[in-house]
Scaffold this motif. Structure first.
Motif, PDB file in Angstrom:
ATOM      1  N   LYS A   5       0.831  -1.200   0.000  1.00 51.64           N
ATOM      2  CA  LYS A   5       0.000   0.000   0.000  1.00 51.64           C
ATOM      3  C   LYS A   5       0.868   1.253   0.000  1.00 51.64           C
ATOM      4  CE  LYS A   5      -3.806   2.184   2.513  1.00 51.64           C
ATOM      5  NZ  LYS A   5      -4.660   2.115   3.714  1.00 51.64           N
ATOM      6  N   PHE A   6       1.940   1.232   0.785  1.00 54.32           N
ATOM      7  CA  PHE A   6       2.847   2.368   0.844  1.00 54.32           C
ATOM      8  C   PHE A   6       3.480   2.616  -0.512  1.00 54.32           C
ATOM      9  CE2 PHE A   6       5.520   5.453   2.659  1.00 54.32           C
ATOM     10  CZ  PHE A   6       6.820   5.239   2.234  1.00 54.32           C
ATOM     11  N   THR A   7       3.919   1.553  -1.184  1.00 51.47           N
ATOM     12  CA  THR A   7       4.513   1.669  -2.509  1.00 51.47           C
ATOM     13  C   THR A   7       3.514   2.244  -3.504  1.00 51.47           C
ATOM     14  OG1 THR A   7       5.946  -0.222  -2.059  1.00 51.47           O
ATOM     15  CG2 THR A   7       5.686   0.400  -4.333  1.00 51.47           C
ATOM     16  N   THR A   8       2.272   1.811  -3.403  1.00 48.38           N
ATOM     17  CA  THR A   8       1.228   2.324  -4.297  1.00 48.38           C
ATOM     18  C   THR A   8       1.018   3.811  -4.068  1.00 48.38           C
ATOM     19  OG1 THR A   8       0.103   0.182  -4.297  1.00 48.38           O
ATOM     20  CG2 THR A   8      -1.192   2.092  -4.972  1.00 48.38           C
ATOM     21  N   LYS A   9       1.025   4.232  -2.793  1.00 48.30           N
ATOM     22  CA  LYS A   9       0.834   5.654  -2.483  1.00 48.30           C
ATOM     23  C   LYS A   9       2.003   6.474  -3.019  1.00 48.30           C
ATOM     24  CE  LYS A   9      -1.466   7.002   1.261  1.00 48.30           C
ATOM     25  NZ  LYS A   9      -2.745   7.217   0.635  1.00 48.30           N
ATOM     26  N   GLN A  10       3.199   5.906  -2.947  1.00 47.11           N
ATOM     27  CA  GLN A  10       4.364   6.587  -3.514  1.00 47.11           C
ATOM     28  C   GLN A  10       4.208   6.758  -5.022  1.00 47.11           C
ATOM     29  OE1 GLN A  10       7.648   4.119  -2.069  1.00 47.11           O
ATOM     30  NE2 GLN A  10       8.346   5.866  -0.864  1.00 47.11           N
ATOM     31  N   VAL A  12       1.437   6.848  -6.706  1.00 45.40           N
ATOM     32  CA  VAL A  12       0.375   7.839  -6.963  1.00 45.40           C
ATOM     33  C   VAL A  12       0.916   9.254  -6.798  1.00 45.40           C
ATOM     34  CG1 VAL A  12      -1.822   8.764  -6.110  1.00 45.40           C
ATOM     35  CG2 VAL A  12      -1.530   6.292  -6.371  1.00 45.40           C
ATOM     36  N   GLU A  13       1.701   9.467  -5.724  1.00 46.03           N
ATOM     37  CA  GLU A  13       2.281  10.800  -5.514  1.00 46.03           C
ATOM     38  C   GLU A  13       3.211  11.176  -6.665  1.00 46.03           C
ATOM     39  OE1 GLU A  13       5.386  13.190  -2.650  1.00 46.03           O
ATOM     40  OE2 GLU A  13       4.376  11.452  -1.797  1.00 46.03           O
ATOM     41  N   LEU A 195       2.779  16.047   2.922  1.00 42.88           N
ATOM     42  CA  LEU A 195       2.808  14.753   2.242  1.00 42.88           C
ATOM     43  C   LEU A 195       3.499  13.700   3.079  1.00 42.88           C
ATOM     44  CD1 LEU A 195       3.551  15.874  -1.429  1.00 42.88           C
ATOM     45  CD2 LEU A 195       1.496  14.727  -0.612  1.00 42.88           C
ATOM     46  N   ALA A 198       0.994  12.506   5.499  1.00 38.20           N
ATOM     47  CA  ALA A 198      -0.018  11.692   4.841  1.00 38.20           C
ATOM     48  C   ALA A 198       0.499  10.283   4.552  1.00 38.20           C
ATOM     49  CB  ALA A 198      -0.459  12.364   3.537  1.00 38.20           C
ATOM     50  N   LEU A 199       1.741  10.181   4.105  1.00 43.27           N
ATOM     51  CA  LEU A 199       2.332   8.875   3.800  1.00 43.27           C
ATOM     52  C   LEU A 199       2.540   8.036   5.051  1.00 43.27           C
ATOM     53  CD1 LEU A 199       4.949   9.881   1.051  1.00 43.27           C
ATOM     54  CD2 LEU A 199       2.893   8.489   0.718  1.00 43.27           C
ATOM     55  N   SER A 202      -0.759   6.491   6.615  1.00 41.14           N
ATOM     56  CA  SER A 202      -1.564   5.535   5.837  1.00 41.14           C
ATOM     57  C   SER A 202      -0.964   4.144   5.891  1.00 41.14           C
ATOM     58  CB  SER A 202      -1.636   6.010   4.397  1.00 41.14           C
ATOM     59  OG  SER A 202      -0.357   6.199   3.862  1.00 41.14           O
TER      60      SER A 202
END
Length: 202
Positions: A5-10, A12-13, A195, A198-199, A202
């Motif tokens: 999930k963290f990688t996905t958020k990265q 997306v950012e 940011l 936020a990261l 999550s």
């Protein structure tokens, strides 16, 4: 924290910052055109990415910034068009390589600052100031290295009353570089901290 999930958020950012750079590059938001060096606000998303995602992301975002800057040389920037007419390969290097280095080093310096305990709390602030400084330093450095000897730049330097390279840099950058640094310092610091929170949450 779930790693996937963290990688996905990265990711997306990264995608959002890339989109912001492209949007800024082709609208009046990205380049405030004044006499001399344009005030380049695109430094902000590159610096934010370098701080929150690391040196590699900073280099990639810097490359996106550089490519859009190079595209400005095809009729959208009078100065860039002049450079392109003198030497296209050197122009590409000035526009792209300088921005890749800026993004990569900003991220690297930030990571180094985080390891120094007295500087840990202000690492984001320092990095947000270093980003625009490196952008101006590398852009002007490569410009001087590749183009200062040309007739066009010599004529421009003469019209500014600059008798040597350092005087030309000072006259060309002027207050624009200071404004660029202040904007990135204020906006970049705030966005980077937001940011990061936020990261982490999550």
């Amino acid at each position: 924290m779930d790693e996937k999930k963290f990688t996905t958020k990265q990711f997306v950012e990264m995608a959002l910052l890339t989109a912001v750079i492209v949007l800024m590059a082709f609208t009046p938001i990205g380049y405030i055109k004044t006499f001399g060096l344009e005030i380049t606000l695109i430094v902000v998303p590159v610096t934010v990415g370098a701080v929150t995602l690391g040196p590699l992301a900073g280099a990639v975002l810097g490359a996106v910034f550089g490519i859009t800057s190079f595209l400005q040389c095809f009729g959208m920037s009078a100065f860039g068009t002049m450079l392109l007419g003198i030497q296209p390969v050197f122009t590409f290097f000035v526009c792209v390589a300088s921005r890749v280095l800026m993004g990569w080093l900003t991220g690297l310096i930030y990571q180094g600052l985080k390891k120094v305990k007295p500087l840990r709390k202000i690492a984001v602030v320092i990095a947000s100031l270093i980003g625009p400084f490196l952008n101006t330093f590398f852009f002007m450095g490569t410009l001087i290295f590749f183009f200062y000897h040309t007739e066009e730049i010599q004529a421009l330097a003469s019209s500014m009353g600059a008798s040597h390279a350092l005087a030309f840099v000072a006259a060309f950058v002027g207050v624009n570089g200071v404004i660029e640094a202040v904007v990135c310092f204020v906006v970049g610091s705030a966005l980077s901290k937001a940011l990061q929170v936020a990261l982490k949450s999550s």
